[in-house]
Design a protein around this motif. Structure first.
Motif, PDB file in Angstrom:
ATOM      1  N   LYS A 187      15.019  26.164  -3.131  1.00  0.00           N
ATOM      2  CA  LYS A 187      15.348  26.466  -4.527  1.00  0.00           C
ATOM      3  C   LYS A 187      16.447  25.551  -5.042  1.00  0.00           C
ATOM      4  CE  LYS A 187      16.579  30.248  -7.632  1.00  0.00           C
ATOM      5  NZ  LYS A 187      16.883  31.701  -7.751  1.00  0.00           N
ATOM      6  N   GLU A 190      14.983  22.082  -5.453  1.00  0.00           N
ATOM      7  CA  GLU A 190      14.063  22.071  -6.579  1.00  0.00           C
ATOM      8  C   GLU A 190      14.803  21.902  -7.899  1.00  0.00           C
ATOM      9  OE1 GLU A 190      10.279  24.747  -8.216  1.00  0.00           O
ATOM     10  OE2 GLU A 190      11.761  25.636  -6.860  1.00  0.00           O
ATOM     11  N   GLN A 191      15.984  22.498  -8.003  1.00  0.00           N
ATOM     12  CA  GLN A 191      16.787  22.385  -9.212  1.00  0.00           C
ATOM     13  C   GLN A 191      17.406  20.995  -9.357  1.00  0.00           C
ATOM     14  OE1 GLN A 191      19.492  25.644  -8.597  1.00  0.00           O
ATOM     15  NE2 GLN A 191      18.119  27.154  -9.526  1.00  0.00           N
ATOM     16  N   ARG A 200       6.906  21.970  -6.645  1.00  0.00           N
ATOM     17  CA  ARG A 200       6.834  23.045  -5.645  1.00  0.00           C
ATOM     18  C   ARG A 200       5.387  23.514  -5.612  1.00  0.00           C
ATOM     19  NH1 ARG A 200      10.955  26.944  -4.211  1.00  0.00           N
ATOM     20  NH2 ARG A 200      10.211  28.111  -2.387  1.00  0.00           N
TER      21      ARG A 200
END
Length: 245
Positions: A187, A190-191, A200
């Motif tokens: 996460k 991904e940011q 993703r």
């Protein structure tokens, strides 16, 4: 700061006067002069032009029409317009296309310089923002991963895919013998990564779209690895898949 300028006017005398004013102004550089908006548009697309001194009433393509074309182009980094015209009834149209100024012929050098200074003031506000955006893009060419007690710089273009392993992730790189193991989460990465380049596709995988070798309706391959697309990621993947069809 030097501004690249062009002059556009179908009247040779008026065009010559504007060109001479540009050439005697220290912070302006004459990049070209044109007797029609059509020929001017070609240079605007080819070179970085900051300021256009633009006549309004011209055959083929009027100054207002040319300004509208420039105004519809994506982004806000295009040239700004200063209209030069013998008619005073176009001020409202000039306002609608966000012209910097409106010079009414015949105008003298003092009036020209006041308008040119508006162009310089605008550029001094905008260009530092452009440079900051370029710097941001350069900074985003890399990410830093914590590996034991070190921060390792990783080139984004080298990332093949990223695998989540509970409290750790493995970052697999092109032409690397082994993956980088780092204490973070999918996460978080991904940011940090651009959605234009990475996707993703599974609760355990982020992939570089540039490295995908093949796709099916429900999976993709990168190198020898085949990844099944997770149910919650299928809508985004199907949008990506449509580019292959």
């Amino acid at each position: 700061m030097i501004l690249n300028c062009i002059a556009v006017d179908d009247e040779p005398l008026a065009l010559g006067l504007v060109c001479s004013f540009i050439e005697q102004t220290p912070f302006l550089r004459l990049a070209g002069s044109f007797s029609s908006g059509v020929t001017a548009l070609a240079m605007i697309h080819e070179k970085e032009i900051d300021l256009i001194f633009l006549d309004i009433q011209m055959p083929d393509l009027t100054g207002i029409q040319l300004a509208r074309i420039l105004d519809r182009q994506p982004g806000s980094n295009g040239p700004r317009v200063i209209f030069t015209t013998a008619f005073n009834n176009f001020a409202l149209e000039g306002y609608k296309v966000d012209a910097l100024d409106y010079l009414l012929k015949p105008f003298n050098y003092e009036e020209f310089l006041i308008a040119a200074n508006k162009g310089r003031a605008y550029a001094e506000l905008v260009k530092p923002a452009r440079q900051a955006a370029i710097l941001t893009e350069q900074e985003e060419e890399y990410i830093f991963l914590k590996v034991e007690y070190h921060l390792v710089r990783v080139a984004i273009k080298d990332i093949l895919y990223i695998e989540g392993l509970k409290d750790y992730v493995k970052v697999y790189l092109e032409n690397a013998d082994k993956a980088i193991l780092t204490l973070t989460s999918l996460k978080v990465l991904e940011q940090k990564l651009s959605a234009k380049i990475f996707m993703r596709v599974h609760r355990s995988y982020i992939v570089s779209l540039e490295k995908v070798n093949s796709v099916t309706k429900n999976s993709l391959t990168i190198g020898s690895l085949s990844i099944t697309v997770g149910e919650q990621y299928k809508d985004a993947f199907n949008t990506y898949l449509s580019r292959w069809m």
